[in-house]
Scaffold this motif. Structure first.
Motif, short mmCIF file in Angstrom:
data_model
loop_
_atom_site.label_atom_id
_atom_site.label_comp_id
_atom_site.label_asym_id
_atom_site.label_seq_id
_atom_site.Cartn_x
_atom_site.Cartn_y
_atom_site.Cartn_z
N CYS A 172 0.82 -1.22 0.00
CA CYS A 172 0.00 0.00 0.00
C CYS A 172 0.85 1.26 0.00
CB CYS A 172 -0.94 0.01 1.21
SG CYS A 172 -2.09 -1.37 1.27
N ALA A 173 1.99 1.24 0.69
CA ALA A 173 2.87 2.40 0.71
C ALA A 173 3.77 2.43 -0.52
CB ALA A 173 3.71 2.40 1.99
N GLN A 174 4.25 1.28 -0.93
CA GLN A 174 5.24 1.23 -2.01
C GLN A 174 4.66 1.65 -3.36
OE1 GLN A 174 8.44 0.70 -1.63
NE2 GLN A 174 8.24 0.32 0.57
N LEU A 175 3.42 1.29 -3.62
CA LEU A 175 2.84 1.61 -4.93
C LEU A 175 2.73 3.12 -5.16
CD1 LEU A 175 1.50 0.79 -7.60
CD2 LEU A 175 -0.67 0.58 -6.37
N PRO A 176 2.03 3.87 -4.30
CA PRO A 176 1.91 5.31 -4.57
C PRO A 176 3.22 6.08 -4.44
CG PRO A 176 0.88 4.76 -2.47
CD PRO A 176 1.21 3.46 -3.13
N ARG A 193 13.60 6.80 2.06
CA ARG A 193 13.72 7.97 2.93
C ARG A 193 12.47 8.85 2.83
NH1 ARG A 193 18.68 11.57 2.43
NH2 ARG A 193 17.97 12.17 4.50
N VAL A 194 11.95 9.01 1.62
CA VAL A 194 10.75 9.81 1.43
C VAL A 194 9.58 9.19 2.20
CG1 VAL A 194 9.06 10.62 -0.26
CG2 VAL A 194 11.50 10.77 -0.76
N LEU A 195 9.48 7.87 2.16
CA LEU A 195 8.43 7.19 2.92
C LEU A 195 8.59 7.45 4.42
CD1 LEU A 195 7.82 3.61 1.43
CD2 LEU A 195 6.11 5.36 1.94
N ALA A 201 6.06 12.68 9.45
CA ALA A 201 5.46 14.01 9.45
C ALA A 201 3.93 13.98 9.40
CB ALA A 201 5.98 14.81 8.27
N ALA A 202 3.32 12.81 9.19
CA ALA A 202 1.87 12.73 9.04
C ALA A 202 1.10 13.37 10.20
CB ALA A 202 1.44 11.28 8.85
#
Length: 433
Positions: A172-176, A193-195, A201-202
């Motif tokens: 779910c995180a890797q695709l977008p 790192r972006v993830l 920061a969410a």
């Protein structure tokens, strides 16, 4: 000179500690909005029970904090009317001055010049420069590539199909993040790192953070700010054929966005480009698991997949609520609202309005008006990446269920402890029971 630590403590006190004390007292006295804010951090469905309590008080509930709109009509009016704008009443006066003095100088999603909190003419200028990458035509050109990314991720999961996997982390995180990273020219080696920045920061959108969480969020934002500055510098030397490269080129020609505006816009597009879609995918997988009869309808009629996405957005939206401030004395849902008043729009409440949606708490993949939801907000702040999220949701959900039709979610699923963003932090699954 006042130390950074002291400034951080002051900012946390003004922005989070004082509101927490107020909310705790108000909740103890039965204020439904205060209870909603406090319960929201648990990430449970209890939040929807409170939304229905608020709805029972009428289309516009008056709390000690401000007003709460739950009806579809009131929420849409609030988000589209020029009588309301983004921002907080505490932006003004002595408290606002102290908060601005103590606030970190790094970019923040709810501080100008972020698209989330700016208004025309600045908002119009920022949005015009980035809109072209998110048009329906541009998004459809990305569909095939998104399918390839999904297939590659599922190929990797296939090798781990003998034991449980966390679908949020592995899919779910890797695709977008892969899709938006390719759009914005982020090297593959930097996407993890972006993830991390996004996850860290969410909670920055939330009110009432504890000091430890506040400091971790501040660190994540500062690290993201530093990384983004370096990424933009790299693009100046090698712009590439993507949105950020184009924006950097326009900036260096003396037009378009200032350096601060460029960082704020790029940062928001990058983070928002995957954060909410992670939630959409996780929520959709869980809803289809919980409703096998509805899943069978989609298997029998794959043309329903786009509507699966709309129904997921309606019933369990990735963003639960948003807020606006009245800029003048006005009316909302037939009630007077004074200038300076804060109004919270419960997107998840509007999407379950029984005046608009029949049997609104049911998950119905064939619902004819599912797309009438307001999960992407409305008006000038309508989600810039709505078409991209819809496409990724459709491709991503269909791909995982086509590949693993017997997918079984295991115990240990955990919702994110965020009040505004709503999704799963962990979603353990056995892919081939």
């Amino acid at each position: 000179m006042v130390s950074r630590e002291i400034r951080a403590s002051v900012h946390w006190g003004v922005a989070h500690a004082l509101p927490t004390v107020f909310l705790r007292r108000a909740a103890a006295q039965g204020d439904l909005q205060a209870r909603l804010i406090r319960v929201g951090s648990r990430g449970t469905d209890e939040v929807f029970d409170l939304v229905e309590e608020i709805r029972a008080r009428g289309p516009l509930y008056r709390s000690r904090i401000g007003y709460v709109a739950t009806s579809h009509a009131a929420v849409r009016h609030l988000l589209t009317s020029d009588d309301f704008r983004t921002g907080l009443p505490t932006d003004q006066g002595p408290i606002g001055r102290v908060a601005r003095w103590a606030a970190p100088t790094t970019l923040h999603p709810v501080e100008p010049p972020s698209l989330l909190v700016t208004e025309p003419p600045d908002h119009t200028r920022y949005r015009r420069l980035v809109t072209r990458v998110f048009t329906m035509r541009a998004v459809e050109r990305l569909r095939a590539r998104t399918g390839e990314i999904a297939a590659d991720l599922l190929d990797r999961l296939e090798t781990r199909a003998s034991g449980p996997v966390d679908l949020v982390e592995a899919y779910c995180a890797q695709l977008p993040v892969t899709v938006i990273a390719e759009i914005l020219g982020v090297p593959e080696a930097e996407r993890a790192r972006v993830l991390e920045f996004g996850s860290g920061a969410a909670p920055s959108l939330d009110l009432g953070l504890g000091y430890r969480r506040y400091r971790s969020v501040t660190r994540a934002l500062a690290q993201f700010d530093d990384w983004l500055g370096g990424h933009l510098d790299r693009l100046r030397h090698d712009p590439g054929d993507h949105l950020l490269g184009q924006l950097v080129a326009v900036r260096d020609e003396g037009e378009g966005l200032s350096e601060t505006e460029l960082k704020a816009t790029a940062g928001l597009v990058l983070a928002a480009g995957f954060e909410t879609t992670v939630n959409l995918l996780g929520n959709g997988i869980a809803l289809l698991r919980d409703h096998p009869d509805e899943r069978a309808r989609v298997v029998a009629d794959p043309a329903l997949w786009p509507n699966v996405v709309e129904e997921t957005l309606r019933l369990d939206p990735p963003v639960l609520l948003t807020g606006r401030m009245a800029v003048r004395d006005t009316e909302l849902a037939g009630q007077p609202v004074r200038a300076g008043s804060m109004v919270t729009a419960i997107l998840g409440g509007a999407n379950r309005d029984p005046e608009v949606f029949d049997d609104p708490v049911s998950f119905d993949v064939g619902r004819a008006n599912a797309r009438d939801h307001i999960a992407f907000s409305a008006g000038r702040h309508h989600c810039l990446g709505a078409q991209l999220a819809r496409m990724e949701g459709e491709v991503g959900l269909r791909a995982v269920w086509d590949r693993f039709p017997d997918l079984r979610l295991e115990t240990g699923a955990r919702r994110r402890e965020t009040r505004i963003l709503r999704g799963f932090e962990r979603l353990p699954a056995t892919l081939r029971p």
